[in-house]
Design a protein around this motif. Sequence first.
Motif, PDB file in Angstrom:
ATOM      1  N   GLN A  40      10.493  -2.273   7.175  1.00 29.89           N
ATOM      2  CA  GLN A  40      11.366  -3.297   8.122  1.00 29.89           C
ATOM      3  C   GLN A  40      11.894  -4.400   7.574  1.00 29.89           C
ATOM      4  O   GLN A  40      12.915  -4.843   7.924  1.00 29.89           O
ATOM      5  CB  GLN A  40      10.433  -3.477   9.301  1.00 29.89           C
ATOM      6  CG  GLN A  40      10.196  -2.127   9.984  1.00 29.89           C
ATOM      7  CD  GLN A  40       9.416  -2.248  11.246  1.00 29.89           C
ATOM      8  OE1 GLN A  40       9.068  -1.183  11.699  1.00 29.89           O
ATOM      9  NE2 GLN A  40       8.994  -3.551  11.596  1.00 29.89           N
ATOM     10  N   GLU A  44      15.975  -5.361   7.835  1.00 29.62           N
ATOM     11  CA  GLU A  44      16.541  -6.557   8.738  1.00 29.62           C
ATOM     12  C   GLU A  44      16.887  -7.750   7.752  1.00 29.62           C
ATOM     13  O   GLU A  44      18.025  -8.264   8.057  1.00 29.62           O
ATOM     14  CB  GLU A  44      15.248  -6.944   9.580  1.00 29.62           C
ATOM     15  CG  GLU A  44      15.018  -6.259  10.639  1.00 29.62           C
ATOM     16  CD  GLU A  44      15.899  -5.932  11.643  1.00 29.62           C
ATOM     17  OE1 GLU A  44      16.918  -6.313  11.668  1.00 29.62           O
ATOM     18  OE2 GLU A  44      15.545  -4.978  12.300  1.00 29.62           O
ATOM     19  N   GLY A 148       9.626  -1.398  15.485  1.00 31.53           N
ATOM     20  CA  GLY A 148      10.870  -2.293  14.969  1.00 31.53           C
ATOM     21  C   GLY A 148      10.582  -3.740  15.097  1.00 31.53           C
ATOM     22  O   GLY A 148       9.987  -3.976  15.874  1.00 31.53           O
TER      23      GLY A 148
END
Length: 343
Positions: A40, A44, A148
């Motif tokens: 993640q 991101e 998420g």
Amino acid sequence: MPLSFLRPPRLAPGARVAALSLSSGFVTEVMGRYHAGVRQAAKEFGWEIVPAPNALRGPAYLDAHPEARAADLHWALSQPDIDGMVSIIGGDDSVRLLPHLDLGLIRAHPKAFLGYSDTTVTLLQFLRAGVQAYYGPSLLTDLAENGGMNPFVVQGVRRALVDDPAPYDLAPAPAWTEAFVDWADEAQQNVPRPMTPGDGWVWLQGEAPAQGHLIGGCLEVLDMLNGTPGWLTPDLWAGAVLALETSEEVPPPAQVGYWLRNYAAQGILEGLAGLLLARPRGYTPEMTEALYGWVRRVLREVGREDLPVVANVDFGHTSPQLTLPLGAQVRLDPETGRITVWP
């Protein structure tokens, strides 16, 4: 004159970020969660997370070898291909690292370091070395969030230490959670946690705007640090905006009041520019009101009814959490209800 701290280079996409176990080796018991955080963070922010040499050696080894944990920090600082660092998870004993930490190395190689809770100890050593540090999510918490990463977390990390530096206003989270999830249950990793609608900040007192450099951390950890060589010197407290939060240990409101009285006895509260209080983890509404009463009481005892105090702010042991750049300038404006940060 306001204090000035070195601002580490930004952690732009492509940055290599060392994962550090400075407090606990617990990560080896939840490696699925670790890998979720790695994925993640790459998605991101474009970061490549790499474990420090001792980070994945397990709880028994790291408990017995605090010097190995400190060596990981020194390794990350000195390696030219490591751009920054993130704490994997907190704990309760990183105060044991103090005899092994090299503040000169932190000063010589200023790099962004992100974490919270027990990481408070090491973050404040960055301030002692004259380097900004970042009070925000660890790898196993909000960076590896179920379902998420929360957009509120992504925005907070980006503004604080990814995007080009520019002033920005903090804002309350639109929703938050304390819901427990078993990190060892990998089937739950893709299931978002239930959320509670956000209830905004509470301005407890103060009418005039105030500005200062941001310092602070977890109150229970600060209590462990208090009186050690790692405690901040008076010049670092003077003129600061102090950010305080409590952990899942859920200290009673009166205990928070007693800790604040210690700060009052040291002269810390008298010299502050402002105070930020996090949403208290695990508190009932009645406990929260009692907490606010204690804060007002202690500030009244030292004649600081003028001090701007903002409570119920989303940082520390709450989710989603902000990323606060310790050492950066922060302005509190009670009239407009704004908190502005210069990262």
